[in-house]
Scaffold this motif. Sequence first.
Motif, PDB file in Angstrom:
ATOM      1  N   TYR A  68       7.121  -2.505  -4.973  1.00 36.14           N
ATOM      2  CA  TYR A  68       7.351  -2.145  -3.692  1.00 36.14           C
ATOM      3  C   TYR A  68       6.792  -0.810  -3.407  1.00 36.14           C
ATOM      4  N   LEU A  69       5.378  -0.927  -3.038  1.00 31.32           N
ATOM      5  CA  LEU A  69       5.217   0.213  -1.871  1.00 31.32           C
ATOM      6  C   LEU A  69       5.233   0.608  -0.811  1.00 31.32           C
ATOM      7  N   ASP A  70       5.145   2.065   0.229  1.00 32.75           N
ATOM      8  CA  ASP A  70       5.452   2.441   1.172  1.00 32.75           C
ATOM      9  C   ASP A  70       4.363   3.103   1.925  1.00 32.75           C
ATOM     10  N   LEU A  87       2.516   0.402   3.140  1.00 31.67           N
ATOM     11  CA  LEU A  87       0.857  -0.507   3.559  1.00 31.67           C
ATOM     12  C   LEU A  87       0.893  -1.614   4.034  1.00 31.67           C
ATOM     13  N   SER A  98       5.488  -4.331   0.904  1.00 32.23           N
ATOM     14  CA  SER A  98       5.486  -3.227   1.332  1.00 32.23           C
ATOM     15  C   SER A  98       6.857  -3.146   2.339  1.00 32.23           C
TER      16      SER A  98
END
Length: 512
Positions: free
Chosen positions: A36-38, A40, A325
């Motif tokens: 899980y990206l932040d 993006l 994201s």
Amino acid sequence: MKIKYIVLSFLAFTVSLKSSSQTNNKTVKPNIVFIYLDDLGYGDLSCYGATAIKTPNIDSLANGGVRFTNGYATSATCTPSRYGLLTGVYPWRNKDAKILPGSAPLLIGKDQLTIPKMLKEKGYQTAVVGKWHLGLGTGIVDWNQQLDAGPNDVGFDYSYIMAATQDRVPTIYIDNGKVVNLDSKDPIAVNYDKNFPGQPTGKENPELLSMKWHHGHNSSIVNGIPRIGYVSGGASANWSDVDLADHFLAKAQTYVKSHKDAPFFLYYALNQPHVPRTPNPRFVGKSGMGPRGDVILEADYCVGEIIKTLKAEGVLDNTLIMFSSDNGPVLNDGYYDEAVEKLGNHKPNGPLRGGKYSLLEAGTRVPFFTYWKGRIKPQVSDALVCQIDLLESIAKLVNIDVKSTDSQELLDVFTGKSAKGRTNLVIEANTKTAFRQGDWIMIPPYSGDPILEEVNIEMGNDKDFQLYNLKKDIGQKNNLAKAQTKKLKEMMKNFELIRGNSYNNVEKIELK
């Protein structure tokens, strides 16, 4: 010799059967990894059309699995999205599911169903490594003691986290509810309303800064970076910003290595490309787009390394990977870091309109794909899916019967066996909601500025209804609300069946 050959052949056949049985058993309980990206954006990866930046490790997964073109977070901001991801519940149902300060109490109820809690019932080991931002403790947090509420209370056996975000205090690692490297003689105190005596701030002490703040981020200074909120003490526990990505990566890798012999669920929550963008020196200048581009390359490296670890430990083939994201992109989100000036031709939101904080598409439509080596055939899917659907879908995967209100069972969609996703979806931004149904998106009238000037993002606020056909108009340029009143009435009716007659205190408007 012939008898010896027959015996050896029989033994080999027996071993083969045993191996096959073990493989089948593993198939019943695959490892599950959320990456899980932040912040993006839909257009930030080369597998989603970016040309100014290359993300080969992420691309390899996306192009080897099901890459969704209509994949959504539940919200256009981080805390609500993370809440929806882990609970399978629309965040607007929880009045407290807003962007939390670093000192907020635990948002998820200890008795609430979560993905890790569900998986533990099936014998899974569960872990979260990285950004949390769902609150800690049950009241005023005492950072100097074992925390009385956190990830370990909502289903995670192991947690190694940052409390909130990189730009919020406290800037510390928390290992299973206890601050790492804390000196008892230098206790931590955190306050989001009032500074502590004698503590310098970004606003009053610009000479101490290595990174200049643009808006909001002008309170306590840690490592030369002004943060949101005030902190005193805990100097020995402060992280090194440039080493943050490597540190969390190492913890995730260690977890895989030490838990590979039984099925595990790993929620690996990276902080890139959220502010402050502090790439390790190895990545500085590599993107040509300043720190924001550099930390996206850093994130791509981290993804590649965790995949290498899964492969080296012999568990990649039996691991379902889900990547997404928490919300859409933002450039200037509090610091001067040349994200705007060095953007060039790159479009973080791709063809979409809006961005983080926005009800428009770029706020919640995000990169989203699944990968399972040998089990998922490479494909691009236009199915409508949301992160809240992972709860019901994983329940189906591991044969658990759960009944949730919002999450939908879409296992065949996530594994590429079906292209039939959701029929509708409620999305949220700053407690305001909009409604996706089929190819259409409807945004009710909302007060508020049309553009959030601090970050230069269109918010989706308008005094009139907005209605767009996303299949024909992905950039939301042609508002059809007045031309398609029948469709608008239909969508409002279905929206209100889910959301209710009241949405963000806006008076119900009679459609003519």
